[in-house]
Design an enzyme around this catalytic site. Structure first.
Site, short mmCIF file in Angstrom:
data_model
loop_
_atom_site.label_atom_id
_atom_site.label_comp_id
_atom_site.label_asym_id
_atom_site.label_seq_id
_atom_site.Cartn_x
_atom_site.Cartn_y
_atom_site.Cartn_z
N SER A 1 -5.06 0.35 -10.98
CA SER A 1 -4.91 1.11 -12.22
C SER A 1 -3.64 0.59 -12.89
O SER A 1 -2.77 0.03 -12.22
CB SER A 1 -4.84 2.61 -11.95
OG SER A 1 -3.89 2.90 -10.96
N PHE B 1 16.39 1.94 -13.95
CA PHE B 1 15.27 2.79 -13.48
C PHE B 1 15.59 3.32 -12.09
O PHE B 1 15.40 4.49 -11.80
CB PHE B 1 13.98 1.97 -13.34
CG PHE B 1 13.24 1.65 -14.61
CD1 PHE B 1 13.57 2.23 -15.83
CD2 PHE B 1 12.17 0.75 -14.58
CE1 PHE B 1 12.87 1.92 -16.99
CE2 PHE B 1 11.47 0.43 -15.73
CZ PHE B 1 11.82 1.01 -16.92
N ASP C 1 11.87 15.74 -16.79
CA ASP C 1 13.29 16.05 -16.60
C ASP C 1 13.69 17.20 -17.51
O ASP C 1 13.36 17.22 -18.69
CB ASP C 1 14.12 14.80 -16.84
CG ASP C 1 13.86 13.79 -15.73
OD1 ASP C 1 14.01 14.17 -14.56
OD2 ASP C 1 13.44 12.65 -16.04
N HIS D 1 -1.37 1.04 -8.17
CA HIS D 1 -1.10 1.48 -9.55
C HIS D 1 0.05 0.61 -10.07
O HIS D 1 1.14 0.62 -9.49
CB HIS D 1 -0.70 2.96 -9.55
CG HIS D 1 -0.43 3.51 -10.91
ND1 HIS D 1 -1.43 3.83 -11.80
CD2 HIS D 1 0.74 3.80 -11.54
CE1 HIS D 1 -0.89 4.30 -12.92
NE2 HIS D 1 0.42 4.30 -12.79
N GLU E 1 -0.47 1.27 -15.81
CA GLU E 1 0.27 2.27 -16.60
C GLU E 1 0.90 1.58 -17.81
O GLU E 1 1.52 0.52 -17.68
CB GLU E 1 1.34 2.91 -15.73
CG GLU E 1 2.11 4.00 -16.46
CD GLU E 1 3.03 4.75 -15.52
OE1 GLU E 1 2.57 5.25 -14.47
OE2 GLU E 1 4.23 4.84 -15.84
P1 FAD Z 1 8.54 17.15 -8.96
O1 FAD Z 1 7.80 16.35 -7.94
O2 FAD Z 1 8.07 18.53 -9.22
O3 FAD Z 1 10.07 17.26 -8.52
C1 FAD Z 1 10.93 16.17 -8.37
C2 FAD Z 1 11.77 16.36 -7.11
O4 FAD Z 1 12.28 17.67 -6.99
C3 FAD Z 1 10.98 16.09 -5.83
O5 FAD Z 1 11.85 15.55 -4.89
C4 FAD Z 1 10.54 17.48 -5.43
O6 FAD Z 1 10.25 17.55 -4.06
C5 FAD Z 1 11.76 18.31 -5.82
N1 FAD Z 1 11.33 19.66 -6.16
C6 FAD Z 1 10.90 20.13 -7.35
N2 FAD Z 1 10.58 21.44 -7.26
C7 FAD Z 1 10.78 21.81 -5.98
C8 FAD Z 1 10.63 23.01 -5.26
N3 FAD Z 1 10.18 24.12 -5.84
N4 FAD Z 1 10.94 23.02 -3.95
C9 FAD Z 1 11.42 21.90 -3.33
N5 FAD Z 1 11.59 20.72 -3.96
C10 FAD Z 1 11.28 20.68 -5.27
N6 FAD Z 1 8.58 10.96 -16.66
C11 FAD Z 1 8.31 11.19 -17.98
O7 FAD Z 1 9.16 11.75 -18.70
N7 FAD Z 1 7.13 10.78 -18.54
C12 FAD Z 1 6.15 10.18 -17.81
O8 FAD Z 1 5.09 9.84 -18.34
C13 FAD Z 1 6.39 9.95 -16.41
N8 FAD Z 1 5.45 9.39 -15.62
C14 FAD Z 1 5.69 9.25 -14.27
C15 FAD Z 1 4.66 8.75 -13.45
C16 FAD Z 1 4.87 8.58 -12.09
C17 FAD Z 1 3.73 8.05 -11.23
C18 FAD Z 1 6.12 8.93 -11.52
C19 FAD Z 1 6.38 8.71 -10.04
C20 FAD Z 1 7.14 9.44 -12.32
C21 FAD Z 1 6.93 9.62 -13.70
N9 FAD Z 1 7.91 10.17 -14.53
C22 FAD Z 1 7.65 10.37 -15.87
C23 FAD Z 1 9.23 10.55 -14.00
C24 FAD Z 1 9.29 12.06 -13.64
O9 FAD Z 1 9.06 12.84 -14.78
C25 FAD Z 1 10.67 12.36 -13.09
O10 FAD Z 1 10.86 11.71 -11.86
C26 FAD Z 1 11.00 13.85 -12.97
O11 FAD Z 1 12.39 13.97 -12.69
C27 FAD Z 1 10.24 14.56 -11.86
O12 FAD Z 1 8.94 14.88 -12.22
P2 FAD Z 1 7.88 15.22 -11.04
O13 FAD Z 1 6.63 15.72 -11.62
O14 FAD Z 1 7.78 14.09 -10.14
O15 FAD Z 1 8.66 16.42 -10.34
#
Ligand code: FAD
Length: 300
Positions: free
Chosen positions: A16, A223, A110, A273, A18
């Site tokens: 895939s 990054f 974020d 990916h 991105e």
């Molecule tokens: P989460 O996985 O929810 O949290 C991030 C960290 O905090 C993890 O270590 C998690 O374990 C911890 N955490 C969060 N909540 C809890 C909880 N309740 N209890 C314990 N630990 C917790 N960013 C963008 O702005 N736009 C994008 O399009 C984008 N695409 C991405 C695609 C991929 C495949 C990846 C890997 C990252 C992408 N990001 C993107 C970056 C991402 O938004 C950031 O890394 C952001 O800081 C975390 O988002 P997340 O959904 O991974 O968060």
């Protein structure tokens, strides 16, 4: 030859890609050249990122809609949620649905550093809630999304330790996530160790390795700093002295990515990916090094 071995085993690697949404006309042209050149590789899906706090909402929507309308590709739209009003985020998902998008990469994103975030009533605080909402999206109308989520083989800066990270990823799975896509990494053992830990914590969904194709090493260092990924010493050495030589950096980047994929494939991985950064040459050459052929060549 990996492709022969994989095909003999009935396991052609699945890829895939991105992309990020373009900011101007020349970037749009470059993205579409990239999309068209990668289309014959028959990717499982192609995803389009979403700027922090929804800053690219219109551009992401335009890009995924055009992919849905004008190509044979399956689009996936990234959607971040933290600090954003629930209704607004779900309306964006609905708009994606109406544009033909059936797959969402659900992310926390974020947190904005403003007052609103400190009063999150009616706003998302966790991606787990977004995943539940997307999986429950209008089932009466059959409007259910496929949902991918992010995961981190090396601790994210917000990590509260492995146990908490894995419990959080498990909650994403329990809320309905179909697959996790990893942040980039360069050491295959980092991936394999993470998958072992995740399986031990009851995470059964596919964990697809995210392979970085950033050939600008300065950009890569930025990054890495933001997301907690480590850059091994050997990688620093490979790019040494190449600040002004983009062509050689590209060749190195494709080779590093392909070697990583081969090592992952040796360990049984058959889905990749690619973070393409909208550069067709790098993604295409990596796929060719992996033994993948475009659909027309396969047919011939
Ligand atoms: P989460 O996985 O929810 O949290 C991030 C960290 O905090 C993890 O270590 C998690 O374990 C911890 N955490 C969060 N909540 C809890 C909880 N309740 N209890 C314990 N630990 C917790 N960013 C963008 O702005 N736009 C994008 O399009 C984008 N695409 C991405 C695609 C991929 C495949 C990846 C890997 C990252 C992408 N990001 C993107 C970056 C991402 O938004 C950031 O890394 C952001 O800081 C975390 O988002 P997340 O959904 O991974 O968060």
């Amino acid at each position: 030859d990996l492709s022969v071995a994989a095909r003999q085993a009935g396991k052609t690697p699945s890829v895939s890609f991105e992309f990020f949404p373009p900011k101007n006309e020349s970037m749009t042209e470059k993205l579409w050249e990239c999309v068209r050149r990668l289309e014959p590789m028959s990717p499982h899906f192609v995803s389009v990122t979403y700027g922090a706090g929804g800053s690219t909402r219109t551009r992401t929507h335009e890009t995924v809609s055009r992919i849905a309308r004008e190509t044979s590709l399956t689009p996936a739209a990234h959607l971040t949620c933290v600090g954003a009003p629930r209704e607004e985020v779900l309306q964006t998902a609905e708009d994606y649905y109406e544009a033909g998008v059936r797959h969402i990469v659900a992310l926390r994103g974020d947190a904005p550093q403003d007052e609103d975030f400190k009063q999150p009533e009616g706003r998302y605080t966790s991606v787990v809630d977004l995943v539940s909402d997307l999986r429950a999206h209008r089932p009466d109308l059959g409007k259910v999304f496929e949902v991918s989520v992010a995961c981190y083989p090396e601790p994210h800066p917000d990590s509260r330790g492995w146990e908490a990270d894995l419990a959080h990823l498990k909650r994403k799975q329990d809320a309905g996530a179909d697959r996790a896509i990893t942040q980039f990494f360069f050491d295959p053992d980092v991936y394999f160790d993470f998958v072992d830990k995740a399986r031990g914590a009851g995470i059964t969904m596919p964990i697809v390795p995210g392979i970085m194709l950033q050939s600008n090493f300065k950009g890569l260092k930025n990054f890495a700093k933001m997301c907690g990924a480590s850059l091994p010493d050997w990688l620093h050495k490979l790019y040494e002295g190449l600040d002004d030589d983009a062509t050689t950096r590209d060749l190195i980047t494709a080779n590093v990515a392909a070697e990583l994929c081969h090592k992952l494939a040796d360990g049984g991985v058959n889905q990749f990916h690619f973070y393409t950064l909208n550069k067709a040459d790098l993604a295409l050459s990596t796929c060719h090094l992996l033994g993948l052929k475009p659909a027309h060549a396969e047919a011939a």
